[in-house]
Design a protein around this motif. Structure first.
Motif, mmCIF file in Angstrom:
data_model
loop_
_atom_site.group_PDB
_atom_site.id
_atom_site.type_symbol
_atom_site.label_atom_id
_atom_site.label_comp_id
_atom_site.label_asym_id
_atom_site.label_seq_id
_atom_site.Cartn_x
_atom_site.Cartn_y
_atom_site.Cartn_z
ATOM 1 N N SER A 18 -21.233 -6.616 23.365
ATOM 2 C CA SER A 18 -20.967 -8.032 23.600
ATOM 3 C C SER A 18 -20.338 -8.203 24.970
ATOM 4 O O SER A 18 -19.891 -7.243 25.593
ATOM 5 N N CYS A 19 -20.300 -9.462 25.407
ATOM 6 C CA CYS A 19 -19.590 -9.779 26.639
ATOM 7 C C CYS A 19 -18.099 -9.910 26.327
ATOM 8 O O CYS A 19 -17.688 -9.832 25.163
ATOM 9 N N GLU A 20 -17.293 -10.136 27.351
ATOM 10 C CA GLU A 20 -15.842 -10.167 27.143
ATOM 11 C C GLU A 20 -15.414 -11.305 26.217
ATOM 12 O O GLU A 20 -14.531 -11.128 25.370
ATOM 13 N N PHE A 82 -25.850 -12.051 32.967
ATOM 14 C CA PHE A 82 -24.403 -12.076 32.778
ATOM 15 C C PHE A 82 -24.045 -13.248 31.886
ATOM 16 O O PHE A 82 -24.862 -14.139 31.655
ATOM 17 N N CYS A 83 -22.827 -13.254 31.379
ATOM 18 C CA CYS A 83 -22.345 -14.381 30.576
ATOM 19 C C CYS A 83 -21.708 -15.399 31.500
ATOM 20 O O CYS A 83 -20.811 -15.072 32.267
ATOM 21 N N LYS A 84 -22.190 -16.637 31.424
ATOM 22 C CA LYS A 84 -21.667 -17.649 32.353
ATOM 23 C C LYS A 84 -20.284 -18.142 31.951
ATOM 24 O O LYS A 84 -19.631 -18.840 32.715
ATOM 25 N N GLN A 85 -19.824 -17.802 30.747
ATOM 26 C CA GLN A 85 -18.460 -18.168 30.345
ATOM 27 C C GLN A 85 -17.433 -17.185 30.892
ATOM 28 O O GLN A 85 -16.434 -17.579 31.474
ATOM 29 N N CYS A 86 -17.672 -15.910 30.678
ATOM 30 C CA CYS A 86 -16.651 -14.909 31.038
ATOM 31 C C CYS A 86 -17.051 -14.050 32.233
ATOM 32 O O CYS A 86 -16.221 -13.307 32.752
ATOM 33 N N GLY A 87 -18.319 -14.131 32.663
ATOM 34 C CA GLY A 87 -18.736 -13.398 33.851
ATOM 35 C C GLY A 87 -19.108 -11.951 33.627
ATOM 36 O O GLY A 87 -19.411 -11.239 34.593
#
Ligand SMILES: [Zn+2]
Ligand SMILES: [Zn+2]
Length: 149
Positions: A18-20, A82-87
């Protein structure tokens, strides 16, 4: 559903990542290849240091739909996600390939892999040195045992 273990039950291990912030979730079917690092300019900038990724066939990868998963064209042929919320950097894909490179640090599970090689050392900055004895390639191509096709 069967209670009998299959002959290749070990290869059916699923690893979660998962992303951060947790908005982007994915699973990958094992067994996993080992980790390559990439010291090219694009990987250095997107990761903040250098890239570390595992190549996984798309059929073994399941990415849950998320509006936060964003794609960036890094080069003419390479796209990075990339995740646009957490980068968090998550994936990169080379046009025409049936596999994605998944950032090794995005896995939540303790994945049973090891660092295998350093790529694009021709673009490595001088502020760190590679002293782990692993194979190094000045560019992308390297003779390793981990890339069956
Ligand atoms: Zn996120
Ligand atoms: Zn790179």
């Amino acid at each position: 559903m069967s209670d009998f273990p299959t002959a290749n039950s070990e290869t059916a291990t699923t690893y979660h990542g998962s992303c951060e912030c947790g908005s982007v979730q994915f699973t990958a079917q094992g067994p996993l290849r080992n980790v390559n690092t990439c010291h090219c300019t694009q990987c250095r900038k997107s990761s903040g240091h250098f890239g570390a990724f595992i190549r996984i066939e798309t059929e073994k990868l399941d990415v849950k739909p998320s509006d936060d998963l964003t794609w960036f064209s890094s080069t003419d042929r390479a796209k990075k996600a990339f995740c646009k919320q957490c980068g968090s950097s998550l994936f990169w894909v080379l046009e025409g390939r049936d596999n994605w490179s998944v950032m090794a640090g995005a896995f939540d599970d303790d994945i049973p892999v090891t660092l295998e090689a350093h790529l694009f050392t021709s673009e490595k900055p001088t502020y760190y040195t590679l002293k782990d004895g692993l194979p190094q390639a000045e560019h992308f191509d390297i003779q390793t045992s981990q890339q069956p096709d």
